[in-house]
Design an enzyme around this catalytic site. Structure first.
Site, short mmCIF file in Angstrom:
data_model
loop_
_atom_site.label_atom_id
_atom_site.label_comp_id
_atom_site.label_asym_id
_atom_site.label_seq_id
_atom_site.Cartn_x
_atom_site.Cartn_y
_atom_site.Cartn_z
CB CYS A 79 -1.00 -0.04 1.16
SG CYS A 79 -2.34 1.15 0.95
CG HIS A 185 -3.98 -3.45 2.66
ND1 HIS A 185 -3.08 -2.95 3.57
CD2 HIS A 185 -4.53 -2.38 2.05
CE1 HIS A 185 -3.09 -1.63 3.52
NE2 HIS A 185 -3.97 -1.27 2.60
CD GLU A 187 -1.98 -5.97 5.29
OE1 GLU A 187 -1.51 -6.37 4.20
OE2 GLU A 187 -2.23 -4.78 5.52
#
Lengths: 213, 259
Positions: A79, A185, A187
Site C-alpha cells: 500500500c 493488502h 494481510e
C-alpha cells in the site's frame, strides 16, 4: 525472521498477525540493526504520503531501505509502502519518493460518479508475468484495496499484475529483482492473501526468467 | 472490477453477539470471535462490530475482544461504540481493527472525525449515522433527521447535510443505518441511501432492513450502495453468505465468489 518496518505510518498489527497465523516469525521494528539482520523485510503503511516520507527521513530509514533492496534481500512493499518506493507521488502537492521503482503515483480521477475515491474493497488482480509469490493463486483473484492514489511505473517490465478501477488499468503489483510491491493488502485478503504472504516468506528474492511470449 | 461488499454486523453486549429490533428485545446469538471466523470462512467481505452499550455505559470498547477477532480473521473489520477520543481510536486500531466507526459522539463533537482522519487517515474513519424519516422538509431537506444514542434522541440535523459535513471533515466512508428499516427485514431504506451515495464522493454502506437477497440487489442497483450490512437474515441461519453471493452474481452484481 521478517522485519516489519515501523515508520509511524499506520497500523501494523494486522501484518504481524497474518505472519503469526502462518507461524512465520515477524517483528515490528524501526531499528536499523534489526532490519539489517532480518532475512526479509516488509514495508507496509497507510495514511498520508508527505508525513510518511518525513517520518522515514527523521528515522534515518531512507538510505537503509535503499541498502536493503540493493543487498538482494526479499523486500515487500504494501500500500503506502509501495507508493513511497516510487520516484514521485502526486499526493500532498507532490512528494519525492525513495526512487526504487521508476515512475509516479497518481490520484484516481473518476469520470463516473459511481466510482468512489478512495477505492475500498475487493478487486481482481490479473497477473501479467510469472512470479513465485503467485504459487497456488489464480490470476484474477480478488485482494483487498484501500487507496486514493495508484502506482504508474514507467517500465512495463516492472509490472507483475494489474487491476481495473475508475477508468484506468493500473499496476497493482510490481516486481523488480528482489523487490515486490503491492497496492493491495495481502494481510487483509483472507486465505488468498495469507497464501501470498506464505509464498513471500519462502521466496529467495530471485525472479524467474521473464516470459517473452 | 471492484466488487460490492457484504458486511455482517455483530452487535456486541457484554462480549456476546446480540440482536434486537429497533435496539429493543435483544436476544443472545453467540460468541463474537466464533461468529466472525464462521462468516469469514463463508466469504463475507468485511465485518463490523458495534459495542451497543459502551456509549450509554460511558466505558470504552472491549479491546481483548478486538485483538482476538484480529487473530481469528484476516479480512478487514470495523469497530464502533463509545469511541470518544483519539486515544480510543488508536487503541482499537492497534488491537488490529481496520477502521473505527463513530456515530453519536461525532454528532456531539464533529472534531472527532477531523482529528481521527488527520491522525490515522480517512480510510480508518467511518461515520455511522442513524437517520429517521422527518416530514418537515424545510428543516430537513433530505427528508431525514439524524438521531443519536441508539435512536433515543433526535438532533435537529439533516441527514444529507451531516453526511456532507462528515466527508468534508475527512470521513472515508458513510454507513447509512435507517432507523425506520432497522431490524424489520423488510428491505433497505433506498431513497436516502441513494441520495447520499450520489451526493458524496466516498463509499456509502447501506444498513438496516436486509431480509432477503433481493433486498441486496435493490440496494446495489437502485440505491447505488457500495456495500451492504446484513445481520438477522444470516444470524438466524435462514440464509448463508455463499447463497446470497450467488444470487447477487446471477443478478449481474459484481461480488467476490472465490476466497
Amino acid at each position: 525472521m521478517i522485519a516489519i518496518v515501523d515508520y509511524r505510518a499506520g497500523n501494523l498489527t494486522s501484518v504481524r498477525l497474518a505472519f503469526e497465523a502462518l507461524s512465520v516469525e515477524a517483528t515490528i521494528t524501526d531499528s536499523p540493526a534489526v532490519i539489517r539482520a532480518a532475512d526479509r523485510v516488509v514495508f507496509p503503511g497507510v495514511g498520508a504520503a508527505g508525513a510518511a516520507m518525513s517520518n522515514l527521513q527523521r528515522l534515518g530509514l531512507v538510505d537503509l531501505l535503499r541498502e536493503i533492496v540493493a543487498s538482494g534481500k526479499p523486500f515487500l512493499g504494501i500500500c503506502l509502502g509501495t507508493q513511497v518506493v516510487f520516484d514521485h507521488l502526486e499526493e500532498d502537492g507532490g512528494v519525492a519518493g525513495i526512487g526504487l521503482i521508476p515512475g509516479s503515483v497518481r490520484r484516481f480521477q473518476p469520470t463516473n460518479r459511481r466510482d468512489k475515491v478512495p477505492q475500498i474493497g475487493w478487486n481482481g488482480v490479473n497477473f501479467t508475468r510469472h512470479h513465485p509469490v503467485f504459487d497456488g493463486i489464480e490470476s484474477g483473484s480478488e485482494f483487498y484495496f484501500v487507496h486514493s492514489y495508484y502506482p504508474a511505473p514507467d517500465l512495463t517490465g516492472d509490472v507483475a499484475g494489474v487491476t481495473d478501477y475508475a477508468g484506468v488499468t493500473f499496476a497493482s503489483i510490481m516486481a523488480r529483482n528482489n523487490l515486490l510491491a503491492t497496492q493491495f493488502h495481502p494481510e487483509k485478503s483472507g486465505r488468498i492473501g495469507l497464501r501470498f504472504l506464505k509464498n513471500f516468506s519462502a521466496w529467495k528474492g530471485r525472479l524467474p526468467e521473464a516470459c517473452s511470449c | 472490477m471492484l466488487t460490492r461488499r457484504i458486511i455482517p454486523c455483530l452487535d456486541i453486549h457484554r462480549r456476546r453477539v446480540t440482536k434486537g429490533v429497533k435496539f429493543q428485545n435483544n436476544i443472545d446469538l453467540g460468541d463474537p470471535v466464533e461468529m466472525a471466523a464462521r462468516y469469514s470462512d463463508d466469504g463475507c467481505d468485511e465485518l463490523v462490530f458495534y459495542d451497543i452499550t459502551a456509549s450509554a455505559e460511558r466505558r470504552s470498547i472491549d479491546l481483548d475482544m478486538v485483538l482476538e477477532v484480529a487473530r481469528a480473521i484476516h479480512i478487514p473489520f470495523a469497530v464502533g461504540g463509545g469511541i470518544a477520543t483519539l486515544d480510543d481510536m488508536s487503541r482499537v486500531l492497534l488491537a488490529g481493527a481496520e477502521k473505527i466507526s463513530v456515530n453519536s459522539l461525532a454528532v456531539k463533537n464533529p472534531a472527532l472525525i477531523s482529528e481521527g482522519a488527520r491522525a490515522f487517515g480517512s480510510q480508518c474513519v467511518v461515520l455511522g449515522m442513524d437517520p429517521v424519516r422527518a416530514d418537515d422538509r424545510i428543516q430537513f431537506p433530505s427528508g431525514y433527521e439524524i438521531t443519536i444514542r441508539g435512536f433515543r434522541e433526535r438532533t435537529g440535523r439533516d441527514a444529507l447535510a451531516w453526511a456532507r459535513e462528515a466527508v468534508d471533515r475527512g470521513a472515508g466512508e458513510i454507513v447509512v443505518n435507517s432507523v425506520d428499516a432497522d431490524g424489520t427485514r423488510a428491505g433497505f431504506e433506498l431513497e436516502l441511501t441513494r441520495l447520499i451515495s450520489e451526493s458524496v464522493g466516498v463509499p456509502v454502506v447501506a444498513s438496516g432492513g436486509a431480509g432477503t437477497p433481493a433486498h441486496l440487489v435493490d440496494v446495489f442497483n437502485t440505491a447505488h450502495a457500495d456495500a451492504a450490512i446484513i445481520a438477522g437474515m444470516i444470524h438466524t441461519g435462514e440464509y448463508r453468505i455463499p447463497q446470497i453471493k450467488t444470487y447477487l452474481a446471477n443478478a449481474g452484481i459484481p461480488v467476490r465468489l472465490h476466497w
